[in-house]
Design a protein around this motif. Structure first.
Motif, short mmCIF file in Angstrom:
data_model
loop_
_atom_site.label_atom_id
_atom_site.label_comp_id
_atom_site.label_asym_id
_atom_site.label_seq_id
_atom_site.Cartn_x
_atom_site.Cartn_y
_atom_site.Cartn_z
N PRO A 75 0.81 -1.23 0.00
CA PRO A 75 0.00 0.00 0.00
C PRO A 75 0.84 1.27 0.00
O PRO A 75 0.45 2.28 -0.62
N ILE A 114 -2.99 -7.48 -2.20
CA ILE A 114 -2.38 -6.61 -1.19
C ILE A 114 -1.16 -7.33 -0.62
O ILE A 114 -1.24 -8.49 -0.23
N LEU A 172 -7.77 -1.12 4.00
CA LEU A 172 -6.81 -1.46 2.94
C LEU A 172 -7.53 -1.66 1.61
O LEU A 172 -7.10 -1.13 0.57
N PHE A 177 -7.20 0.69 -1.91
CA PHE A 177 -6.88 0.18 -3.25
C PHE A 177 -7.97 0.58 -4.24
O PHE A 177 -7.69 0.98 -5.37
N TYR A 203 -4.36 -11.59 -1.04
CA TYR A 203 -3.59 -11.00 0.07
C TYR A 203 -2.38 -11.89 0.33
O TYR A 203 -2.49 -13.13 0.33
#
Length: 238
Positions: A87, A109, A132, A136, A146
């Motif tokens: 991120p 992620i 999160l 995005f 993830y």
């Protein structure tokens, strides 16, 4: 002569066993988490399938090297890849994040600090994961996966991620293993780290390509296609 009583006894014995099995399956609290082909025993962490190779890239640094990678993948017509993005990198390079979104590749992620969950409540975990995902999406990225750097996430974290429709993905082959050629690439999730220096990135790509070309049956598939190639599927988590 057929013994009618014996037949009746056998019938009721079979019926009793059948009912017992059904009750056992339907009882509340029965675990729906199974050890699945292509998934770590900790529920729902994908790392391999039966056929195909899932090519994935971890991106924490790099601007020119990421741009070059996108162009190279397009030139070589390699469309089925997944980019796992830190991120903080997305925050620094919104223009490249936009290019990744336009490339229509799978996005995940990449969490460099999974230990943050250790002191969180379930609600705090849910809020963090949601933030999160929302971040995005603000950059037109649709994260479906993830991955953590280092230790695998705990079972509870995996469950919280699945609640928000994120599949946890690890790998069977990394950079060094691929270059050494001591693992069969067919059926593997392959995780490759993008570097900051463009020349180093080009050299690394050449080594990856040479290693992959040594396998005549390499076929790039998406992570979901790799999972679907297994005999079993991920079960719902309790």
């Amino acid at each position: 002569m057929v013994d009618l009583r014996s037949i009746i006894v056998r019938f009721y014995s079979v019926l009793f066993v059948f009912i017992s099995v059904c009750l056992f399956i339907l009882l509340p609290g029965t675990s729906r988490v199974m050890e699945v082909s292509g998934v770590w025993p900790s529920p729902g962490i994908i790392y391999k399938g039966e056929s195909g190779s899932a090519l994935t890239f971890n991106i924490t640094i790099g601007d020119e090297s990421v741009r070059w990678l996108l162009e190279t993948l397009e030139e070589k017509k390699i469309e089925k890849v997944a980019f796992f993005l830190d991120p903080a990198w997305v925050d620094r390079h919104p223009d490249l994040a936009e290019m990744i979104a336009e490339a229509n590749v799978d996005v995940g992620i990449y969490d460099l600090h999974p230990s943050r969950y250790d002191k969180m409540t379930k609600k705090e975990m849910d809020d963090h994961i949601s933030s999160l995902t929302s971040y995005f999406q603000e950059h037109e990225l649709d994260p479906r996966y993830y991955r953590t750097k280092g230790d695998l996430p705990s079972v509870e974290v995996v469950k919280r991620l699945r609640e928000q429709e994120l599949l946890v993905v690890d790998f069977m082959i990394d950079d060094d293993m691929l270059i050494r050629g001591d693992q069969k690439v067919d059926g593997a999730v392959i995780a490759l780290d993008v570097v900051n220096n463009l020349k180093a990135m080009e050299e690394r790509w050449a080594k990856w390509e040479q290693a992959l070309s040594a396998s005549s049956d390499v076929k790039y598939v998406s992570i979901l296609e790799l999972l679907a190639s297994s005999d079993s599927k991920i079960k719902l988590l309790e």
